[in-house]
Scaffold this motif. Structure first.
Motif, PDB file in Angstrom:
ATOM      1  N   UNK A 129      -7.671  16.171  -0.538  1.00  0.00           N
ATOM      2  CA  UNK A 129      -6.470  15.595   0.079  1.00  0.00           C
ATOM      3  C   UNK A 129      -6.668  14.090   0.283  1.00  0.00           C
ATOM      4  N   UNK A 130      -5.567  13.422   0.532  1.00  0.00           N
ATOM      5  CA  UNK A 130      -5.611  11.967   0.736  1.00  0.00           C
ATOM      6  C   UNK A 130      -4.906  11.683   2.057  1.00  0.00           C
ATOM      7  N   UNK A 131      -5.395  10.738   2.832  1.00  0.00           N
ATOM      8  CA  UNK A 131      -4.728  10.397   4.093  1.00  0.00           C
ATOM      9  C   UNK A 131      -3.293   9.966   3.812  1.00  0.00           C
ATOM     10  N   UNK A 132      -2.380  10.278   4.738  1.00  0.00           N
ATOM     11  CA  UNK A 132      -0.973   9.928   4.566  1.00  0.00           C
ATOM     12  C   UNK A 132      -0.783   8.418   4.646  1.00  0.00           C
ATOM     13  N   UNK A 133       0.092   7.910   3.760  1.00  0.00           N
ATOM     14  CA  UNK A 133       0.541   6.523   3.886  1.00  0.00           C
ATOM     15  C   UNK A 133       1.936   6.541   4.493  1.00  0.00           C
ATOM     16  N   UNK A 134       2.281   5.533   5.244  1.00  0.00           N
ATOM     17  CA  UNK A 134       3.615   5.478   5.828  1.00  0.00           C
ATOM     18  C   UNK A 134       3.688   4.397   6.877  1.00  0.00           C
ATOM     19  N   UNK A 135       4.715   4.455   7.703  1.00  0.00           N
ATOM     20  CA  UNK A 135       4.914   3.423   8.719  1.00  0.00           C
ATOM     21  C   UNK A 135       3.890   3.557   9.827  1.00  0.00           C
TER      22      UNK A 135
ATOM     23  N   UNK B 125      10.399  -4.750   9.573  1.00  0.00           N
ATOM     24  CA  UNK B 125       9.327  -5.631   9.101  1.00  0.00           C
ATOM     25  C   UNK B 125       8.336  -4.925   8.177  1.00  0.00           C
ATOM     26  N   UNK B 126       8.572  -3.653   7.874  1.00  0.00           N
ATOM     27  CA  UNK B 126       7.654  -2.935   6.977  1.00  0.00           C
ATOM     28  C   UNK B 126       7.801  -3.494   5.564  1.00  0.00           C
ATOM     29  N   UNK B 127       6.686  -3.621   4.830  1.00  0.00           N
ATOM     30  CA  UNK B 127       6.793  -4.081   3.441  1.00  0.00           C
ATOM     31  C   UNK B 127       7.359  -2.948   2.585  1.00  0.00           C
ATOM     32  N   UNK B 128       7.885  -3.299   1.409  1.00  0.00           N
ATOM     33  CA  UNK B 128       8.595  -2.333   0.550  1.00  0.00           C
ATOM     34  C   UNK B 128       7.704  -1.166   0.162  1.00  0.00           C
ATOM     35  N   UNK B 129       6.439  -1.483  -0.174  1.00  0.00           N
ATOM     36  CA  UNK B 129       5.547  -0.431  -0.664  1.00  0.00           C
ATOM     37  C   UNK B 129       5.323   0.613   0.427  1.00  0.00           C
ATOM     38  N   UNK B 130       5.049   0.119   1.647  1.00  0.00           N
ATOM     39  CA  UNK B 130       4.817   1.037   2.758  1.00  0.00           C
ATOM     40  C   UNK B 130       6.076   1.861   3.037  1.00  0.00           C
ATOM     41  N   UNK B 131       7.219   1.212   3.022  1.00  0.00           N
ATOM     42  CA  UNK B 131       8.474   1.913   3.292  1.00  0.00           C
ATOM     43  C   UNK B 131       8.742   2.947   2.193  1.00  0.00           C
ATOM     44  N   UNK B 132       8.459   2.570   0.943  1.00  0.00           N
ATOM     45  CA  UNK B 132       8.597   3.509  -0.177  1.00  0.00           C
ATOM     46  C   UNK B 132       7.719   4.742   0.020  1.00  0.00           C
ATOM     47  N   UNK B 133       6.473   4.480   0.453  1.00  0.00           N
ATOM     48  CA  UNK B 133       5.533   5.581   0.702  1.00  0.00           C
ATOM     49  C   UNK B 133       6.027   6.480   1.840  1.00  0.00           C
ATOM     50  N   UNK B 134       6.633   5.846   2.840  1.00  0.00           N
ATOM     51  CA  UNK B 134       7.129   6.606   3.989  1.00  0.00           C
ATOM     52  C   UNK B 134       8.248   7.556   3.555  1.00  0.00           C
ATOM     53  N   UNK B 135       9.116   7.083   2.605  1.00  0.00           N
ATOM     54  CA  UNK B 135      10.158   7.964   2.078  1.00  0.00           C
ATOM     55  C   UNK B 135       9.552   9.111   1.275  1.00  0.00           C
ATOM     56  N   UNK B 136       8.641   8.715   0.399  1.00  0.00           N
ATOM     57  CA  UNK B 136       7.971   9.662  -0.497  1.00  0.00           C
ATOM     58  C   UNK B 136       7.287  10.780   0.298  1.00  0.00           C
ATOM     59  N   UNK B 137       6.690  10.396   1.416  1.00  0.00           N
ATOM     60  CA  UNK B 137       5.903  11.365   2.184  1.00  0.00           C
ATOM     61  C   UNK B 137       6.679  11.962   3.348  1.00  0.00           C
ATOM     62  N   UNK B 138       8.020  11.857   3.323  1.00  0.00           N
ATOM     63  CA  UNK B 138       8.811  12.336   4.459  1.00  0.00           C
ATOM     64  C   UNK B 138       8.631  13.842   4.663  1.00  0.00           C
TER      65      UNK B 138
END
Lengths: 201, 201
Positions: free
Chosen positions: B169-175, B183-196
């Motif tokens: 497993x991999x640690x979760x990325x997100x906000x 103020x979240x950068x796009x990549x982090x926000x994208x990851x947050x959607x992906x991992x919802x």
């Protein structure tokens, strides 16, 4: 950051964290660097620390760092004995020496007058400065920092030196060479006007 | 900055400047601090440096820092022997331990795969990780940093671990908790959607 490492590593982080400008994160990074560097380079650091404490002292005349009774500048007969440049710290001596413009002597105060932090004239090497005046000395240049405490120190010394029969000068304030007028702060720009010099004469 | 101080002080500035994140100005400030601090505190720093080199080594099992053959975590029978969390550096172990969420074991790689800086899998403790798998181990958690090299390392390990019969497993990325979405950068926000995650179930 609470103590989280095992014994020796945490001790080193704590000790490194005592150094100025070193926060817990930097101390941690430095400790891990030391941990993974070879013993010889750590021993070189230890030798350098010991040597500084064993060999370096302060010049009895001017207060600059020295490895003998007098610093190399005070001990140099080619320096102009008639001018004393008053600075706050030994590192200011180094900064001025780097210009190669100044050939006189120095007097290191060991700080600036700063009542908020409890530093008065008696905490600095002010008395030692007065003891050096008279006789050969024909000028005192005040080169304390152009900040609040440095200016206050220069003002104090100017007032005290009026009783002595010696000309006192202060380093010029103005625009730094190579800077942009547009970005100069008001105080610096004001000083630059105040200290303007005729160039047509 | 060229060498401008006398002997011992310059030597110390040079040695301190070898430490990571310490530029010439910081080294100078540290050297002057050491110069004016009492000998006892400098000796404490020296002792801490010596103790780290003499006592601290790396755990033969996980690569974490240790003052014995094994680190305190590997030597602790109460830790869950069935999970291995893979991190880049010993300081990551400390960061995870601070959460008090994780009760398994660790494996410290000693860095991340970084071809640009010439670090390949063979420079890290990858082989040692594979040697620990099989038997008791029921999960490998990849906790390398969520940056370019950390992600590359996690991707490499995921691919290699497919041959072993162990869930990875991999640690979760997100906000980050407490942060501001704006103020979240796009990549982090994208990851947050992906991992919802569904919250209505």
């Amino acid at each position: 950051m609470p103590a989280v490492y095992e014994g020796a590593v945490q001790d080193l982080i704590d000790e490194l964290g005592e150094l100025p400008g070193i926060g817990p994160k930097s101390a941690q990074r430095m400790a891990f660097h030391i941990l993974s560097s070879d013993t010889a380079s750590v021993e070189r650091l230890i030798d350098a620390l010991r040597a500084v404490k064993a060999r370096v002292r302060f010049c009895t005349t001017c207060g600059n760092i020295a490895e003998a009774e007098q610093c190399t500048i005070c001990a140099d007969p080619r320096r102009d004995q008639s001018v004393i440049c008053v600075v706050e710290e030994p590192k200011d001596v180094v900064a001025i020496e780097r210009t190669r413009e100044y050939r006189g002597l120095y007097h290191v105060l060991g700080g600036a007058i700063d009542p908020i932090n409890g530093v008065g004239p008696d905490d600095l090497r002010v008395r030692e400065l007065f003891a050096r005046l008279g006789g050969e000395v024909g000028e005192v240049i005040l080169a304390t920092d152009p900040d609040v405490v440095g200016e206050a120190t220069a003002a104090y010394l100017t007032r005290m030196l009026r009783t002595m029969d010696v000309p006192v000068s202060r380093l010029a304030s103005g625009l730094p060479v190579g800077s942009d007028l547009e970005y100069a702060d008001e105080v610096t720009l004001g000083r630059a006007f105040e200290g303007r010099r005729r160039v047509d004469a």
